[in-house]
Design a protein around this motif. Sequence first.
Motif, short mmCIF file in Angstrom:
data_model
loop_
_atom_site.label_atom_id
_atom_site.label_comp_id
_atom_site.label_asym_id
_atom_site.label_seq_id
_atom_site.Cartn_x
_atom_site.Cartn_y
_atom_site.Cartn_z
N GLU A 1 -3.55 7.82 10.95
CA GLU A 1 -3.65 6.91 10.10
C GLU A 1 -2.00 6.56 9.22
N VAL B 1 -1.22 -7.13 7.38
CA VAL B 1 -1.34 -5.12 6.64
C VAL B 1 -2.45 -4.72 6.29
N SER B 2 -2.84 -3.40 7.49
CA SER B 2 -3.93 -2.30 7.40
C SER B 2 -3.44 -1.22 7.30
N ALA B 3 -4.88 -0.50 8.00
CA ALA B 3 -4.37 1.17 7.20
C ALA B 3 -5.10 1.46 9.01
N LYS B 4 -4.44 2.09 10.26
CA LYS B 4 -4.09 2.29 11.55
C LYS B 4 -3.81 3.10 11.75
N TYR C 1 -0.22 3.27 6.87
CA TYR C 1 -0.63 1.94 6.20
C TYR C 1 0.48 1.20 7.21
N THR C 2 0.20 -0.35 7.28
CA THR C 2 1.15 -0.27 8.34
C THR C 2 1.17 -2.05 8.29
N ALA D 1 -0.86 7.95 5.47
CA ALA D 1 -2.05 8.14 5.52
C ALA D 1 -1.99 9.32 5.27
N PRO E 1 1.00 -1.40 -0.37
CA PRO E 1 0.63 0.23 0.00
C PRO E 1 0.71 1.14 -0.06
N TYR F 1 -4.01 -0.45 -3.45
CA TYR F 1 -4.74 0.49 -2.48
C TYR F 1 -5.05 0.50 -1.02
N LEU F 2 -5.45 -0.32 -0.83
CA LEU F 2 -5.43 -0.87 0.66
C LEU F 2 -7.29 -0.47 0.94
N LYS F 3 -7.17 1.17 0.54
CA LYS F 3 -8.16 2.22 0.82
C LYS F 3 -8.78 2.15 -0.49
#
Length: 228
Positions: A125, A141-144, A127-128, A121, A67, A216-218
């Motif tokens: 936020e 992997v997530s948007a945190k 991406y990690t 982000a 991401p 893109y993740l989001k």
Amino acid sequence: MALILQIETSTISCSVSLAENGATIACKEASERNIHASSITLFIEEVMKSAGKDMSDLNAVAVSKGPGSYTGLRIGVSTAKGLCYALDIPLIAVDTLKVMASNRQVNSGNTESLLCPMIDARRMEVYTAVYDSALNEINPVSAKIIDEDSFADLLATKKIVFFGDGAEKCVETLGANANATFITTFENSASDMSAEAFDRFNEQVFEDIAYFEPYYLKDFVATTPKAV
């Protein structure tokens, strides 16, 4: 022999490198916002020229798939796909966060701490993901959104190294924890992709050029400029 052109545009860094059999032989990069579209083609030309290679010599193109920055990823992947179409060579995609973790592990040699690459982000936020020293995924992997409770379960018993352009926003929130270390000077580089891209080339792990999209993740969120 494998001559692979490598493109990294997931952050503000616009980076292009050339690797031969898993070893970087040329690299051109700059960290500046909004330069990807205007610089990436020029960087590719400079890297090929400095290495004394022709585009026809390439065996594959590797791209950092995310991401990361929506615009940066779109430009990098579009460029990589266009080259693969034109040259009739395969496309390799590598995981941005895992490559960051691999680079940190190789350069530090630390086998005790967990590795937490972070890409900036919006607002608080990132991406990690979290990896151990063998690059096994501990947290996916997530948007945190970072707050005081972020990574509390891991930080209670483990040392974690936070790095990447998203790590700086965590210093004030998580900096009081003795198990947290922050590296805010880390920059993504296409040269870090060489080993992973070479492995994927040898294993023939290639993408479908017609249908491949960045991770893109989001969803992209368009913003309206404020009136002056």
